[in-house]
Design an enzyme around this catalytic site. Structure first.
Site, PDB file in Angstrom:
ATOM      1  N   LYS A 220     -21.222  69.734  33.376  1.00 45.50           N
ATOM      2  CA  LYS A 220     -20.806  69.381  34.744  1.00 45.50           C
ATOM      3  C   LYS A 220     -20.180  67.986  34.753  1.00 45.50           C
ATOM      4  O   LYS A 220     -20.665  67.074  34.066  1.00 45.50           O
ATOM      5  CB  LYS A 220     -22.026  69.433  35.671  1.00 45.50           C
TER       6      LYS A 220
ATOM      7  N   SER B  88     -23.384  72.261  44.551  1.00 41.46           N
ATOM      8  CA  SER B  88     -22.215  71.588  44.008  1.00 41.46           C
ATOM      9  C   SER B  88     -21.865  72.018  42.588  1.00 41.46           C
ATOM     10  O   SER B  88     -20.781  71.748  42.102  1.00 41.46           O
ATOM     11  CB  SER B  88     -22.451  70.077  44.013  1.00 41.46           C
TER      12      SER B  88
ATOM     13  N   SER C 120     -28.304  72.485  44.505  1.00 40.66           N
ATOM     14  CA  SER C 120     -27.003  72.602  43.835  1.00 40.66           C
ATOM     15  C   SER C 120     -27.021  73.306  42.487  1.00 40.66           C
ATOM     16  O   SER C 120     -25.969  73.541  41.908  1.00 40.66           O
ATOM     17  CB  SER C 120     -26.367  71.219  43.669  1.00 40.66           C
TER      18      SER C 120
END
Length: 494
Positions: free
Chosen positions: A78, A158, A182
């Site tokens: 990420k 997210s 998330s």
């Protein structure tokens, strides 16, 4: 070669050790899959040279008989994790061009374990969002579609890039972060498994901060066993993070027996929300039956302060964000606005932040600054902190009464269309209704895919565990996973 990226981590680990496949072959197959998945917009910084170098080193370790579980396993990282010499932007324009001179603790541990970094994954800007539509790189698209409908769906946020990449078999696993859901919400939207460990279990050092008392890294994987393998490598005490727990990390994979006889599973009555879709209620009911059939005892419980969780979260998280994001000013690194003649340092700060931050980040920074301002601090921020204590106490009470884990829905719906809820921030925030309590209380939580809705989209269930007992939680999730038997994959259209 085309089948290699579809392997699970445990399967690939065994194949690598037997010599049936090499890390180079596995890595090249994943890089090829990534190249062919442009429409998903999951990978935003490609690192094929680093991946090839790490794969070669992994093959040497395997050959020498020195191969940890993740040795040679291709992963996506990420964009919130700082990776040395590789763009680490947190999906924000304000960090454009930033290449850290250091490695986050979590990625260091993964690379020490022999993992291969394929590239950096898209996400919501500074991890603020529930649909991956706030990114400077553009929207991530869910690999799942509703039947023959070509409408683009959100992968959740997210960690939407991580979820989409794992679900589409572009990588064998990925890192995510979870501040209010998330990891778990996008995992549920894409039919994969995601676990947020206890706050303090994974180091936050080198991860771009959103809300420091809530942020926690965790793995996103194709099943519970893979999540356990990844989590073990990500965990551990880190002196560089003052909130990191100095506790031994168990062998999570060895705890996956599937035996949950005698375990007591709590069913919180407050999670039966008004207007909850029938399909979510039916899935939750089916999940209860699955755990009961596996030998667990079900018990109705009360978490009375649940209804205050969302408003408390959306005071605390923006307050911490406004403080954390004050450092981005265009002075030392990242984007800097072009100044007009006569502009001073204040104008430079203002223009840089106005240009560099997206609308959702600006919204949360302004809310956070407001609730921390003189005259409102006690009315909002202090009151939210008190509510947080009460929410934490609710969980402590039920665990003290013998509850081993808590079963809830993971999301209030299946994946929705991109753009559908973008106009109404409050509607978007409601996506976190089942997940934020876990972050406020610092507890471990896992999302497991458990079925499909009538449109053929995945739905997930959430299990919440006792603090520091991720092994026990993973085992309960393993029993649920085996009972659900979820094996569906998105049909390839990209």
């Amino acid at each position: 070669m085309t089948e290699l990226p579809k392997m699970k981590i445990a399967e690939a680990r065994d194949a690598l050790r037997k010599g049936d496949v090499t890390a180079i072959e596995l890595t090249e197959a994943c890089l090829k899959a990534i190249d062919g998945a442009g429409p998903l917009n999951a990978f935003v910084h490609h690192t094929p040279e680093i991946a090839t170098e790490q794969a070669r080193a992994a093959d040497a370790r395997v050959k020498a008989g020195d191969a940890p579980a993740l040795c040679g396993i291709p992963l996506g990282i990420k964009d919130l994790f700082c990776t040395k010499g590789v763009p680490s932007q947190a999906a924000s324009r304000i960090l454009q061009g930033f290449r850290p001179e250091y490695e986050s603790t979590v990625t260091s541990q993964l690379f020490d374990a022999g993992a291969v970094m394929l590239g950096k994954l898209n996400m919501d800007e500074f991890a603020m969002g529930s649909s991956n539509e706030t990114s400077t790189y553009g929207d991530v698209v869910n690999p799942w579609r509703a039947g023959n409908d070509e409408t683009k769906l959100t992968p959740g946020g997210s960690s939407g890039g991580s979820a989409a990449a794992v679900a589409a078999d572009l990588c064998l696993g990925a890192t995510g972060t979870d501040t209010g859901g998330s990891i778990r919400q996008p995992a549920a939207f894409t039919g994969i498994t995601g676990i947020k460990p206890t706050y303090g279990r994974c180091s936050r050092w080198g991860i771009v901060a959103f809300a420091s008392s809530l942020d926690q890294a965790g793995p996103m994987a194709k099943d519970v066993r893979d999540a356990a393998i990844l989590l073990q490598a990500m965990c551990g005490h880190d002196p560089k993070d003052s909130t990191s727990a100095d506790l031994p990390v168990p062998d999570f994979e060895s705890m996956l027996t599937g035996d949950i006889k005698g375990k007591v599973i709590g069913i919180p009555r407050e999670y039966r929300m008004d207007g909850m879709p029938d399909e979510i209620e039916a899935l939750w009911s089916e999940g209860r039956k699955m755990l009961q059939d596996a030998g667990a005892e079900l018990r109705d419980i009360s978490l009375p302060h649940t209804k205050y969780a969302l408003p408390a979260y959306y005071v605390i998280a923006p307050a911490e964000a406004s403080s954390n994001l004050a450092r981005y000013d265009g002075v030392r690194y990242g984007h800097r606005a072009t100044l007009s003649q006569g502009d001073g340092i204040t104008e430079m700060y203002e223009k840089t932040r106005a240009e560099g931050f997206g609308d959702e980040v600006k919204r949360r920074v302004m809310i956070g600054t407001y609730v921390l301002s003189a005259g409102f601090y006690d009315a909002y921020y202090n009151r939210a902190r008190k509510v947080r204590t009460l929410i934490k106490r609710d969980f402590e009470t039920v665990f003290a009464e013998g509850i081993d884990a808590i079963l809830t829905p993971a999301t209030p719906s299946s994946a929705f269309a991109l753009g559908q809820e973008q106009a109404d921030p409050v509607q978007m925030y409601l996506n976190d209704v089942f997940t934020v309590t876990v972050n406020l209380a610092g507890l471990p939580g896992i999302a497991v895919p458990a079925g499909l809705d009538r449109k053929g989209l995945p739905l997930g269930l959430q299990l919440i565990g006792r603090p520091w007992e991720e092994g026990d939680l993973l085992n309960t999730a393993y029993a649920l996973e085996r009972a659900a038997g979820f094996v569906d994959k998105p049909a390839k259209w990209w």
